[in-house]
Design a protein around this motif. Structure first.
Motif, mmCIF file in Angstrom:
data_model
loop_
_atom_site.group_PDB
_atom_site.id
_atom_site.type_symbol
_atom_site.label_atom_id
_atom_site.label_comp_id
_atom_site.label_asym_id
_atom_site.label_seq_id
_atom_site.Cartn_x
_atom_site.Cartn_y
_atom_site.Cartn_z
ATOM 1 N N LEU A 288 0.838 -1.213 0.000
ATOM 2 C CA LEU A 288 0.000 0.000 0.000
ATOM 3 C C LEU A 288 0.869 1.258 0.000
ATOM 4 N N LEU A 289 1.917 1.231 0.833
ATOM 5 C CA LEU A 289 2.809 2.392 0.903
ATOM 6 C C LEU A 289 3.499 2.593 -0.444
ATOM 7 N N ASP A 290 3.879 1.479 -1.043
ATOM 8 C CA ASP A 290 4.559 1.541 -2.328
ATOM 9 C C ASP A 290 3.649 2.157 -3.394
ATOM 10 N N GLN A 291 2.379 1.762 -3.317
ATOM 11 C CA GLN A 291 1.380 2.276 -4.256
ATOM 12 C C GLN A 291 1.292 3.811 -4.138
ATOM 13 N N VAL A 292 1.219 4.290 -2.899
ATOM 14 C CA VAL A 292 1.109 5.744 -2.680
ATOM 15 C C VAL A 292 2.404 6.430 -3.116
ATOM 16 N N LYS A 293 3.532 5.807 -2.797
ATOM 17 C CA LYS A 293 4.817 6.434 -3.155
ATOM 18 C C LYS A 293 4.977 6.530 -4.676
ATOM 19 N N GLN A 294 4.547 5.486 -5.359
ATOM 20 C CA GLN A 294 4.620 5.532 -6.825
ATOM 21 C C GLN A 294 3.727 6.633 -7.374
ATOM 22 N N ALA A 295 2.542 6.773 -6.755
ATOM 23 C CA ALA A 295 1.610 7.817 -7.193
ATOM 24 C C ALA A 295 2.223 9.194 -6.954
ATOM 25 N N VAL A 296 2.891 9.353 -5.822
ATOM 26 C CA VAL A 296 3.535 10.635 -5.512
ATOM 27 C C VAL A 296 4.638 10.901 -6.541
ATOM 28 N N GLY A 297 5.373 9.859 -6.884
ATOM 29 C CA GLY A 297 6.434 9.994 -7.885
ATOM 30 C C GLY A 297 5.878 10.502 -9.212
ATOM 31 N N LEU A 298 4.715 9.955 -9.601
ATOM 32 C CA LEU A 298 4.097 10.384 -10.859
ATOM 33 C C LEU A 298 3.653 11.851 -10.763
ATOM 34 N N ALA A 299 3.081 12.211 -9.613
ATOM 35 C CA ALA A 299 2.623 13.600 -9.425
ATOM 36 C C ALA A 299 3.814 14.560 -9.495
ATOM 37 N N VAL A 300 4.925 14.160 -8.907
ATOM 38 C CA VAL A 300 6.136 14.999 -8.929
ATOM 39 C C VAL A 300 6.604 15.183 -10.371
ATOM 40 N N GLN A 301 6.566 14.092 -11.123
ATOM 41 C CA GLN A 301 6.981 14.148 -12.533
ATOM 42 C C GLN A 301 6.073 15.100 -13.323
ATOM 43 N N PHE A 302 4.763 14.986 -13.123
ATOM 44 C CA PHE A 302 3.799 15.876 -13.796
ATOM 45 C C PHE A 302 4.105 17.334 -13.449
ATOM 46 N N GLU A 303 4.337 17.578 -12.156
ATOM 47 C CA GLU A 303 4.525 18.950 -11.695
ATOM 48 C C GLU A 303 5.824 19.532 -12.247
ATOM 49 N N GLN A 304 6.873 18.724 -12.251
ATOM 50 C CA GLN A 304 8.148 19.236 -12.761
ATOM 51 C C GLN A 304 8.037 19.605 -14.236
ATOM 52 N N GLU A 305 7.353 18.739 -14.989
ATOM 53 C CA GLU A 305 7.168 19.029 -16.420
ATOM 54 C C GLU A 305 6.334 20.296 -16.604
ATOM 55 N N ALA A 306 5.275 20.417 -15.792
ATOM 56 C CA ALA A 306 4.384 21.581 -15.911
ATOM 57 C C ALA A 306 5.116 22.870 -15.515
ATOM 58 N N ARG A 307 5.996 22.777 -14.508
ATOM 59 C CA ARG A 307 6.750 23.967 -14.087
ATOM 60 C C ARG A 307 7.675 24.438 -15.218
ATOM 61 N N ALA A 308 8.316 23.473 -15.845
ATOM 62 C CA ALA A 308 9.228 23.827 -16.940
ATOM 63 C C ALA A 308 8.440 24.473 -18.080
ATOM 64 N N GLN A 309 7.278 23.899 -18.358
ATOM 65 C CA GLN A 309 6.423 24.403 -19.436
ATOM 66 C C GLN A 309 5.946 25.828 -19.117
ATOM 67 N N TRP A 310 5.541 26.042 -17.886
ATOM 68 C CA TRP A 310 5.011 27.341 -17.464
ATOM 69 C C TRP A 310 6.106 28.418 -17.546
ATOM 70 N N SER A 311 7.291 28.061 -17.023
ATOM 71 C CA SER A 311 8.410 29.018 -17.027
ATOM 72 C C SER A 311 8.762 29.405 -18.461
ATOM 73 N N GLN A 312 8.693 28.406 -19.336
ATOM 74 C CA GLN A 312 9.045 28.656 -20.739
ATOM 75 C C GLN A 312 7.996 29.540 -21.418
ATOM 76 N N ARG A 313 6.758 29.277 -21.061
ATOM 77 C CA ARG A 313 5.654 29.962 -21.744
ATOM 78 C C ARG A 313 5.481 31.407 -21.268
ATOM 79 N N ASP A 314 5.531 31.629 -19.958
ATOM 80 C CA ASP A 314 5.196 32.973 -19.472
ATOM 81 C C ASP A 314 5.944 33.277 -18.166
ATOM 82 N N LEU A 315 7.241 33.418 -18.265
ATOM 83 C CA LEU A 315 8.028 33.678 -17.058
ATOM 84 C C LEU A 315 7.698 35.035 -16.422
ATOM 85 N N PRO A 316 7.565 36.114 -17.216
ATOM 86 C CA PRO A 316 7.237 37.406 -16.585
ATOM 87 C C PRO A 316 5.888 37.358 -15.847
ATOM 88 N N GLY A 317 4.913 36.679 -16.462
ATOM 89 C CA GLY A 317 3.588 36.555 -15.840
ATOM 90 C C GLY A 317 3.679 35.787 -14.521
#
Lengths: 408, 170
Positions: A288-317
């Protein structure tokens, strides 16, 4: 004034970032700041009593008595702080814990002067417990229960606000007879499980908990039966929300039988989410813990990609949003219990936290906000000390408030 | 007038009509707020009653449902209807008594109905005597409500005897 690195929630956990790194074995994730805090709850019920909802007041008192007077609880009571929940309700406490983890302050607000052992707990406290309130034991800084090196209560009392990064709460008669709740900053579910299981073993050495060979540990709500374990991690996903990829993330997590829920009930969406296991049967605790940890890992991956995308798209904003949030935090009533104000505060904190992690605002700006929160919490502690007529503690708190006020 | 739950002055005077009898309460603002707060469902728990009613509608006729709803656990006295409404069971024996109905529900919620995790180190305790203890405690509650203290004393002695027999030799 807190150092800027106090925002690295994981480094706070065990004193040094390197020790946290070796424990989590996830170097790249440690500095992301996406995992804010983790919580593990383990529920148990005494086998010879009805479940909480079906029990009488007298039976609830007996249940509290059995648990409080087990030899483990009596033996360890002097290592723990008895927190009187009549002053701070459980949900409010958990909100404060999350808020502290988000702000990144090395300070726990949940301090009272009630350092008496359980044996001397007043009868009224037991009565409160039987009425559905909870009673808590809080461990000193990240110590395991039988830890012989744990600080004695008196020295904690001296320091008033020790840097507590893990709280252990034994909640009696709240939906189930016993719930072992462990909260900490960062993601350390495995350590939480070891500690919760250890406490459970100690209770089980002299008490019989309701157990069925097929259905496992029995709980009032069948959705908890089996392991009776709920593990969750609070994650900060502002960019995932802004880039609109959260629905995709949520769908993928649902397929893994893991829930992604907004953490503070913000109707406009919010940026903080709790990732937790849905099932408690059919998998071992480790799985069960592994399941949650894997899910957290995926969320971290999504967020990191989205942060890079956001910074690239509209850093001043993005920069503008961060600075607007910092200005907002200086004017908001941070003590408000009004939901709308709290949501606005959490949204502003989210932008501030994002700005700090992306290097869009200076650590000094973050430290100003952090000290504002610290001042509020110290004032709250002062109120508690005055209510308890502990004038020595009140005097020390006044000195700290004064020095913080001067340095701010 | 003082608050019925603490020492502060009572400024809220509440008449609760939700139970079987009228309940008059005189509370201070803090206690009134607590009393009036409706308990929020645990965020982590799926809406069990929804899953349950959906499952039952699919699998049972109205008559079956009525019959099932009227079944009561002989140990704690909770009916299946009460469980269906609240989503909470009354005692550990309900998992045995309502076992057939619970199994599909557990599969629906968890995707499985077998526990494979941690087990008690001392092995399972004497289930029969634990069930008997729950039953005796319910009986005790009833006789106290009827102010039959002589009977209550007898039940208390039986409870103590059973507890002594059950105590683990740790």
């Amino acid at each position: 004034m807190p150092e800027p690195q106090s925002f690295d929630a994981n480094s706070d956990l065990h004193g040094s970032p390197s020790s946290a790194l070796s424990r989590n074995q996830g170097g790249s994730r440690l500095t992301s700041g996406i995992e804010v805090s983790s919580r593990l709850s383990l529920s148990r019920n005494l086998a010879s009593y009805p479940f909480f909802d079906a029990s009488s007041d007298l039976q609830r008192q007996e249940i509290s008595h059995e648990l409080l007077h087990s030899s483990w609880a009596r033996k360890n009571c002097n290592r723990y702080r008895v927190v009187d929940c009549r002053q701070l309700q459980l949900a409010e406490r958990q909100f404060l814990f999350d808020l502290q983890a988000i702000v990144g302050l090395p300070l726990s607000v949940v301090i009272t002067e009630a350092d008496e052992g359980l044996d001397s707990a007043p009868a009224s406290m037991l009565k409160e417990t039987s009425n559905g309130h909870s009673e808590e034991l809080q461990s000193p800084a990240a110590g395991l229960p039988p830890d012989p090196t744990a600080e004695p209560a008196e020295s904690n009392r001296e320091s008033l606000a020790p840097p507590i990064f893990r709280t252990v709460s034994l909640v009696f008669n709240h939906e189930d007879h016993l719930r072992i709740d462990i909260d900490s900053r960062g993601e350390c579910l495995e350590e939480h499980w070891r500690l919760a299981s250890h406490i459970d073993d100690q209770f089980q050495s002299e008490l019989d908990f309701a157990f069925h060979p097929t259905f496992g540990y029995l709980t009032a709500c069948p959705a908890e039966a089996g392991t009776a374990l709920r593990a969750s991690v609070l994650v900060h996903l502002p960019a995932t929300m802004a880039m609109g990829t959260h629905t995709d993330l949520s769908n993928r997590l649902n397929r893994w039988n893991v829930a992604l829920r907004e953490a503070f009930g913000d109707p406009s969406g919010g940026d903080f989410f709790r990732i937790s296991n849905l099932a408690t049967l059919g998998l071992t605790e480790a799985e069960l813990l592994d399941q949650v940890k894997q899910a957290v890992g995926l969320a971290v991956q999504f967020e990191q990609e989205a942060r890079a995308q956001w910074s690239q798209r509209d850093l001043p904003g993005l920069k503008r949003e961060v600075h607007r949030a910092l200005a907002e935090l200086l004017t908001l009533d941070l003590q408000s219990k009004d939901d709308a104000v709290r949501w606005a505060m959490i949204r502003a904190l989210s932008r501030m936290r994002l700005g700090l992690h992306l290097g869009l605002s200076s650590p000094a700006e973050g430290a100003v906000i952090a000290s504002k929160f610290q001042l509020i919490w110290l004032k709250r502690l002062l109120d508690l000390a005055i209510a308890k007529e502990d004038y020595r503690a009140a005097s020390r708190l006044r000195d700290r408030i004064k020095s913080l006020g001067e340095s701010a | 007038m003082k608050c019925q739950k603490c020492e502060k002055p009572a400024t809220f005077h509440i008449t609760d009509l939700t139970g079987e009898e009228l309940l008059a309460l005189h509370l201070c603002p803090d206690c009134a707020k607590l009393y009036l707060q409706t308990e929020e469902p645990t965020m982590e728990t799926p809406m069990l009653s929804g899953v349950l009613s959906k499952q039952m509608k699919l699998e049972q006729t109205a008559e079956d449902l009525r019959e099932l709803d009227s079944r009561e656990c002989p140990v704690c006295g909770i009916s299946f209807y009460e469980f269906r409404q609240a989503g909470r069971l009354g005692c550990p024996h309900d998992y045995v008594f309502f076992g057939n109905e619970l199994e599909p529900l557990l599969v629906n919620v968890h995707g499985d109905n077998r526990h494979v995790g941690k087990k008690p180190a001392r092995g399972s305790a004497n289930t029969e005597s634990q069930v008997e203890l729950i039953r005796l405690r319910r009986e005790m509650k009833e006789v106290i409500e009827n102010e039959d203290y002589e009977q209550a004393t007898k039940i208390r002695d039986r409870i103590r005897k059973l507890e002594q027999e059950n105590r683990p030799h740790a």
